[in-house]
Structure formats: C-alpha cells, structure tokens
Design an enzyme around this catalytic site. Structure first.
Site, short mmCIF file in Angstrom:
data_model
loop_
_atom_site.label_atom_id
_atom_site.label_comp_id
_atom_site.label_asym_id
_atom_site.label_seq_id
_atom_site.Cartn_x
_atom_site.Cartn_y
_atom_site.Cartn_z
N TYR A 1 -16.57 -3.11 -1.32
CA TYR A 1 -17.87 -2.52 -0.97
C TYR A 1 -17.98 -1.10 -1.56
CZ TYR A 1 -18.84 -6.03 2.75
OH TYR A 1 -19.11 -7.17 3.47
N GLY A 2 -16.82 -0.51 -1.84
CA GLY A 2 -16.75 0.92 -2.13
C GLY A 2 -17.39 1.37 -3.42
N ASP B 1 -14.62 -5.85 7.98
CA ASP B 1 -14.27 -5.00 6.85
C ASP B 1 -14.69 -5.72 5.58
OD1 ASP B 1 -12.90 -2.77 5.54
OD2 ASP B 1 -11.48 -4.29 4.87
N SER B 2 -14.68 -4.97 4.47
CA SER B 2 -14.99 -5.58 3.19
C SER B 2 -13.90 -6.56 2.75
CB SER B 2 -15.13 -4.47 2.14
OG SER B 2 -13.94 -3.70 2.11
N CYS C 1 -10.59 5.73 4.04
CA CYS C 1 -10.68 4.37 3.48
C CYS C 1 -9.59 3.54 4.15
CB CYS C 1 -10.47 4.41 1.97
SG CYS C 1 -10.31 2.78 1.22
N THR C 2 -9.92 2.31 4.49
CA THR C 2 -8.97 1.45 5.21
C THR C 2 -7.64 1.26 4.48
OG1 THR C 2 -10.10 -0.37 4.12
CG2 THR C 2 -10.68 0.05 6.42
N HIS C 3 -7.67 1.38 3.15
CA HIS C 3 -6.46 1.09 2.38
C HIS C 3 -5.47 2.26 2.32
CE1 HIS C 3 -8.89 -2.23 1.13
NE2 HIS C 3 -8.00 -2.68 0.27
N CYS D 1 -14.45 -0.74 8.09
CA CYS D 1 -14.63 -0.28 6.72
C CYS D 1 -15.30 1.10 6.71
CB CYS D 1 -15.51 -1.29 6.00
SG CYS D 1 -15.86 -0.91 4.30
N ASN D 2 -14.66 2.06 6.05
CA ASN D 2 -15.25 3.40 5.95
C ASN D 2 -16.56 3.38 5.19
OD1 ASN D 2 -13.82 6.25 6.51
ND2 ASN D 2 -12.34 4.59 6.57
N THR D 3 -16.61 2.58 4.12
CA THR D 3 -17.82 2.54 3.30
C THR D 3 -18.99 2.02 4.15
OG1 THR D 3 -16.42 2.11 1.38
CG2 THR D 3 -18.77 1.67 1.14
N GLU E 1 -3.50 -2.89 -2.68
CA GLU E 1 -3.54 -4.37 -2.59
C GLU E 1 -2.47 -5.01 -3.46
OE1 GLU E 1 -7.23 -6.41 -2.61
OE2 GLU E 1 -8.11 -5.06 -1.12
N1 DGL Z 1 -12.73 -1.12 3.19
C1 DGL Z 1 -13.19 -0.16 2.21
C2 DGL Z 1 -13.31 1.22 2.88
O1 DGL Z 1 -12.68 1.49 3.88
C3 DGL Z 1 -12.25 -0.08 1.02
C4 DGL Z 1 -12.31 -1.28 0.13
C5 DGL Z 1 -13.66 -1.49 -0.50
O2 DGL Z 1 -14.07 -0.68 -1.37
O3 DGL Z 1 -14.30 -2.44 -0.14
O4 DGL Z 1 -14.06 2.04 2.40
#
Ligand code: DGL
Length: 264
Positions: A38-39, A6-7, A181-183, A69-71, A149
C-alpha cells in the site's frame, strides 16, 4: 473478535503484540497480500482497499478494528471512522506520537515510514500539535519493506541501506525514532545499530495495543462481549508458496493461512 488488517504480512507484528498484551482474546486478521504494497499507492486507492478490508473483518464478526498498517492509518483512518461509525477503530499513528513525545528529552524526533505515509506528513502534524517546539525529521525508507520480507535481516545490503536512509536523521541528532511501518520492527537491530544506541526506537504496535486495552477497560460491555479463545483466524488475499514460512517467522507461531479473494 478483535479484527486486525494490514496490506500484507507486516501487520503480524501488531497481531503478535495483541497476542502478548491481550492473550485470551480471539483475533481475526486480514492481510491484503494480493494487493500489497500500500505504501506506494495513491491515497484514494489505499482508502478504497481499507474500506473493503474493514468490511471483510466486520463480516467475519469483528467488533473492534485495529488498522495495523501505518500507511492505511495515515491515509484512511478518518474515512473508516466515517464509514463505520458504530465500530471502535484504532490506528497506529496517534499512540506512537504520544509515546514519542513522552520519550524525547532533546525534542528531536525522527520518523521513518513508507513513501505514502511520509508524504502525508501526518506524524509531523500530530507531533507538532502535541508540542510545537519539537523538531521532526522524516524519511521514507521504501526498500526496508522488501528487505524485511526477503529475510535479509542482518545482511550487508540492509546495513548499507540503513546507513543511507538514517544518515539525515542522525545529523539532526534525534533521540527518539518512530518505526512508522509494520515491517521496520523486523529490522530493529540493524536500525538501532545504524542510528546509535542512545536513540529510543518506538514501535507503534506497543502503545496502540495498550490503547486498545485501556479502551476495553473503560467499555466493559464491549469487553465482555469479545470472545476469549485461541481459535484465531488469519486470512490473506493471496497465499504464495513462501507465506507459511513468513507468517511463522513474523508472528512467532505457526498458523494455518486461509484465503479470501479481494476484487481489484
Ligand atoms: N504495512 C505497510 C505500512 O505499515 C508497509 C507495507 C506496504 O507498503 O504495504 O505502512
């Protein structure tokens, strides 16, 4: 080993789901905390980072990769499959699309994610490929990442942002919302409260790990070769002071974060 990247820390929500559905399997996790987020980065940069992250996990002995990570799933999954053709690579978008499509009754589906994920329009494209009568409304919710976060889970400011972000989705009368998104699963309660109790929330982690389980059942040789032990390894490219506290909260267990530097 099952490799997850993940990011940053968000992917721990996916690691947690792996621990729930595949409790015996040994994991190696990489969170790119030095280069997060990463987003809001370009596709080229996310692809470059995702290749490096995957290579690191393979070097650690991962035999199967989950892009938590979704991105990175949205932008880099095809590049990773091309770069590492002999490794099973799972992204989180396709399983979430299938789950949402099966869930919706009124065919109005909402998608929230980072700016980069929403800009790719990948969720809409994949949803319409499964059923072109679906109505898909997407919304980037970039501030949800730092709010999660910071642990501002039930805070006034999070409620305010949720109301603002989710308003357009509510007006489209969605009955299903993909937390792309993971968050966002961390903010699940506030999101549910603001979007309404009747809307079903889809956390991509659940159908993704189910897809991995199904794959392993169909590939007994790979399944047999995966180590079963609790010697999980959690690597991060930066270990800031509050990381330990965050990982415990997000994973639901205490881990010992190890450092692996990535070149920028
Ligand atoms: N992990 C990223 C996602 O799921 C979210 C955090 C980021 O922007 O890096 O898209």
């Amino acid at each position: 080993m099952i490799g997850i990247f993940d990011s940053g820390i968000g992917g721990l929500t996916v690691a947690r789901e792996v621990r729930r559905q595949l409790p015996d399997y040994q994991l190696v996790y990489f969170g790119d905390t030095a280069r997060t987020p990463y987003g809001n980065k370009s596709n080229e940069t996310v692809i470059e980072y995702a290749i490096q992250d995957t290579q690191f996990l393979l070097d650690r002995g991962a035999q199967l990769i989950i892009i938590a990570c979704n991105t990175a799933s949205a932008v880099a999954a095809d590049a990773l499959k091309g770069q590492f053709p002999n490794t099973p690579i799972f992204e989180v978008v396709t399983p979430a699309v299938t789950a949402a499509q099966q869930q919706t009754k009124n065919k109005n589906i909402g998608v929230i994610g980072t700016r980069t994920t929403i800009n790719t329009d990948i969720y809409r494209t994949k949803l319409l490929a499964t059923d072109d009568t679906l109505n898909v409304t997407s919304k980037a919710c970039p501030l949800f990442v730092p709010l999660a976060e910071e642990g501002l889970i039930n805070d006034q400011i999070t409620k305010m942002m949720a109301k603002r972000y989710l308003g357009p989705l509510k007006r489209h009368q969605i009955d299903t919302l993909i937390l792309g998104c993971t968050h966002y699963p961390i903010l699940r309660d506030v999101i549910q409260q603001k979007i309404g109790r009747r809307v079903t929330l889809v956390d991509p982690a659940t159908p993704t790990v189910t897809a991995v389980r199904t794959y392993l059942q169909a590939h007994p040789d790979l399944d047999r070769s995966l180590e079963r032990n609790s010697n999980h390894q959690y690597y991060f490219s930066d270990i800031p002071a509050h990381l330990q506290q965050l990982t415990t909260r997000w994973l639901g267990e205490t881990i010992k974060p190890r450092q692996h530097h990535m070149q920028s």
